[in-house]
Design a protein around this motif. Structure first.
Motif, PDB file in Angstrom:
ATOM      1  N   HIS A 149      -9.416  -4.277  -3.505  1.00 53.69           N
ATOM      2  CA  HIS A 149      -8.519  -3.931  -2.386  1.00 53.69           C
ATOM      3  C   HIS A 149      -8.145  -2.152  -2.404  1.00 53.69           C
ATOM      4  O   HIS A 149      -7.605  -1.888  -1.420  1.00 53.69           O
ATOM      5  CB  HIS A 149      -6.823  -4.456  -2.694  1.00 53.69           C
ATOM      6  N   HIS A 151      -5.747  -1.010  -4.319  1.00 55.37           N
ATOM      7  CA  HIS A 151      -4.466  -0.685  -4.602  1.00 55.37           C
ATOM      8  C   HIS A 151      -3.674  -1.725  -5.536  1.00 55.37           C
ATOM      9  O   HIS A 151      -4.553  -2.672  -5.797  1.00 55.37           O
ATOM     10  CB  HIS A 151      -3.493  -0.555  -3.304  1.00 55.37           C
ATOM     11  N   HIS A 153      -1.471  -4.612  -7.347  1.00 57.24           N
ATOM     12  CA  HIS A 153      -0.704  -5.582  -7.030  1.00 57.24           C
ATOM     13  C   HIS A 153       0.554  -5.974  -8.250  1.00 57.24           C
ATOM     14  O   HIS A 153       0.464  -5.099  -9.007  1.00 57.24           O
ATOM     15  CB  HIS A 153      -1.648  -6.864  -6.996  1.00 57.24           C
ATOM     16  N   HIS A 160       1.176  -9.514  -1.438  1.00 58.33           N
ATOM     17  CA  HIS A 160       0.559 -10.158  -0.478  1.00 58.33           C
ATOM     18  C   HIS A 160      -0.705 -11.223  -0.885  1.00 58.33           C
ATOM     19  O   HIS A 160      -0.717 -11.278  -2.059  1.00 58.33           O
ATOM     20  CB  HIS A 160      -0.097  -9.308   0.707  1.00 58.33           C
TER      21      HIS A 160
END
Ligand code: ZN
Length: 160
Positions: A149, A151, A153, A160
């Motif tokens: 992704h 980024h 988490h 998300h």
């Protein structure tokens, strides 16, 4: 573990301008989490943090070319007051999403004079010399999903 590409990093930081005014800082006990080497933060800061470890601190000065870029006068525009229908009180510093020929853009109200409103589409930190005081709170390996992704988490990152 040292900060290197693909590391998840948490930093406590304070950002000041040339005059020593605090422009931004991480809230107490809530460091900023980002993924090193993925453009999550400005290049000047990312480069300076490379190789640091948890507990290390550093003062970093970043110019516009490695920060938020130069200011562009072309992004400053005068628009009529009537373009802000539904807004009772227009004040300097308010932000709006504007439709421009280049697509939607976030603009700030820079000046209100009678029926004329000056809006500025520059990033508020564009053209500024940025003085960061940074302390590394944590460095860990990223999960494969985080790398995919681009980024972070978890509680300190994207949910998300
Ligand atoms: Zn994600």
């Amino acid at each position: 573990m040292q900060i290197a590409k693909d590391a998840v990093v948490q930093i406590d930081y304070t950002l000041k301008d040339d005059d020593g005014n605090v422009l931004d800082q991480s809230p107490e006990g809530q460091p900023l989490a980002y993924l090193q080497g993925h453009g999550n933060i400005i290049p000047g800061l990312e480069n300076a943090l490379e190789g640091m470890s948890a507990g290390d601190s550093k003062d970093v000065t970043v110019g516009p070319d490695e920060g938020y870029g130069p200011r562009h006068d072309g992004l400053i525009q005068q628009v009529p007051r009537e373009a802000f229908q539904g807004v009772d009180e227009l004040a300097v510093g308010m932000q709006f999403q504007a439709q421009t020929e280049h697509g939607p853009m976030l603009v700030r109200v820079a000046e209100v004079e009678g029926d004329q409103v000056t809006v500025d589409g520059n990033h508020p930190l564009a053209g500024k010399i940025l003085h960061f005081s940074v302390e590394v709170a944590e460095v860990r390996e990223a999960s494969s999903e985080e790398l995919e992704h681009g980024h972070v988490h978890g509680p300190e990152g994207h949910d998300h």
